[in-house]
Scaffold this active site. Structure first.
Site, PDB file in Angstrom:
ATOM      1  N   HIS A 177       2.269   4.001   7.218  1.00  0.00           N
ATOM      2  CA  HIS A 177       1.953   4.696   5.963  1.00  0.00           C
ATOM      3  C   HIS A 177       2.430   6.153   6.041  1.00  0.00           C
ATOM      4  O   HIS A 177       1.993   6.896   6.922  1.00  0.00           O
ATOM      5  CB  HIS A 177       0.449   4.654   5.697  1.00  0.00           C
ATOM      6  N   SER A 233       0.804  -1.222   0.000  1.00  0.00           N
ATOM      7  CA  SER A 233       0.000   0.000   0.000  1.00  0.00           C
ATOM      8  C   SER A 233       0.837   1.272   0.000  1.00  0.00           C
ATOM      9  O   SER A 233       0.371   2.326  -0.440  1.00  0.00           O
ATOM     10  CB  SER A 233      -0.928   0.013   1.223  1.00  0.00           C
ATOM     11  N   ASP A 276       0.339   6.496  11.139  1.00  0.00           N
ATOM     12  CA  ASP A 276       0.083   5.255  11.874  1.00  0.00           C
ATOM     13  C   ASP A 276       1.365   4.458  12.107  1.00  0.00           C
ATOM     14  O   ASP A 276       1.312   3.304  12.516  1.00  0.00           O
ATOM     15  CB  ASP A 276      -0.946   4.391  11.150  1.00  0.00           C
TER      16      ASP A 276
END
Length: 216
Positions: free
Chosen positions: A191, A17, A188
């Site tokens: 990310h 991601s 977080d």
């Protein structure tokens, strides 16, 4: 070591991601909204008129075994001149949020198999971005026990395959100290924020011959 790009080169970005960053849900943004797009924009600005092609194949949630499983399908027909890979933090994260453990040996073996597939094809330069964690909670500091050996594995593989290495973990953690807290770099812990993505992109471009050095 730097990466050399000719004017019509194809650059393939692969990962999870952190590389994906919305490219799968926003078809009009095939490079996503993170370091890949920023790096591409910086290189295009540094090399006006060049025909470099940038391809993002990052998939959110992937671990190294997932990347290995889809490698040939994703890379088939691309014949990239540069392959950039950022993978590994999900192999750590899944241990702590769902109890799914990927042994470091298996992680390294899968990663080595991916790099071996790259070497089987047309000659491509490799740029490996080590996985990183910028802890924002006390719990995440415990993740270092699992992640640090994976970082070392990526460094070993960079040496083994004569790849350019982007030492992202130290870079982003030092940036967090300078910025006054991890939340400025990775909200977080995993990310990157827009600023974190910019730092990563600038560091990537600084490893490319003829790219602009980081201005941060």
């Amino acid at each position: 070591m730097t990466v050399s790009l000719h004017p019509s080169a194809t650059v393939l970005f692969q990962g999870d991601s952190i590389t994906d960053v919305g490219r799968l849900v926003e078809p009009d943004k095939p490079l996503g909204n993170g370091y890949v797009r920023i790096a591409a924009d910086l290189l295009r600005a540094a090399r006006p008129g060049s025909g470099i092609t940038f391809v993002n194949r990052g998939v959110g949630g992937d671990r190294v075994a997932d990347l290995r499983a889809r490698w040939r399908e994703d890379a088939d027909g691309l014949r990239p001149d540069v392959v950039s890979i950022l993978i590994g933090v999900n192999d750590t994260w899944r241990r702590y949020d769902s109890g799914e453990v990927t042994p470091v040996r298996a992680f390294e073996d899968d990663y080595r198999a991916i790099l071996g597939q790259v070497r089987e094809g047309p000659d491509a330069q490799l740029l490996l971005i080590e996985p990183f964690l910028v802890p924002v909670t006390d719990e995440q500091w415990a993740w270092r026990e699992d992640l640090d050996p994976r970082i070392q594995a990526v460094r070993r593989l960079a040496e083994e395959f004569d790849a350019t290495l982007l030492a992202a973990d130290g870079l982003l953690n030092q940036a967090a100290r300078a910025a006054g807290g991890a939340e400025h770099i990775a909200g977080d812990g995993v990310h990157p924020t827009p600023y974190g993505h910019t730092l990563l992109a600038e560091a990537w471009v600084a490893l490319v011959e003829g790219g602009e050095p980081s201005g941060s």
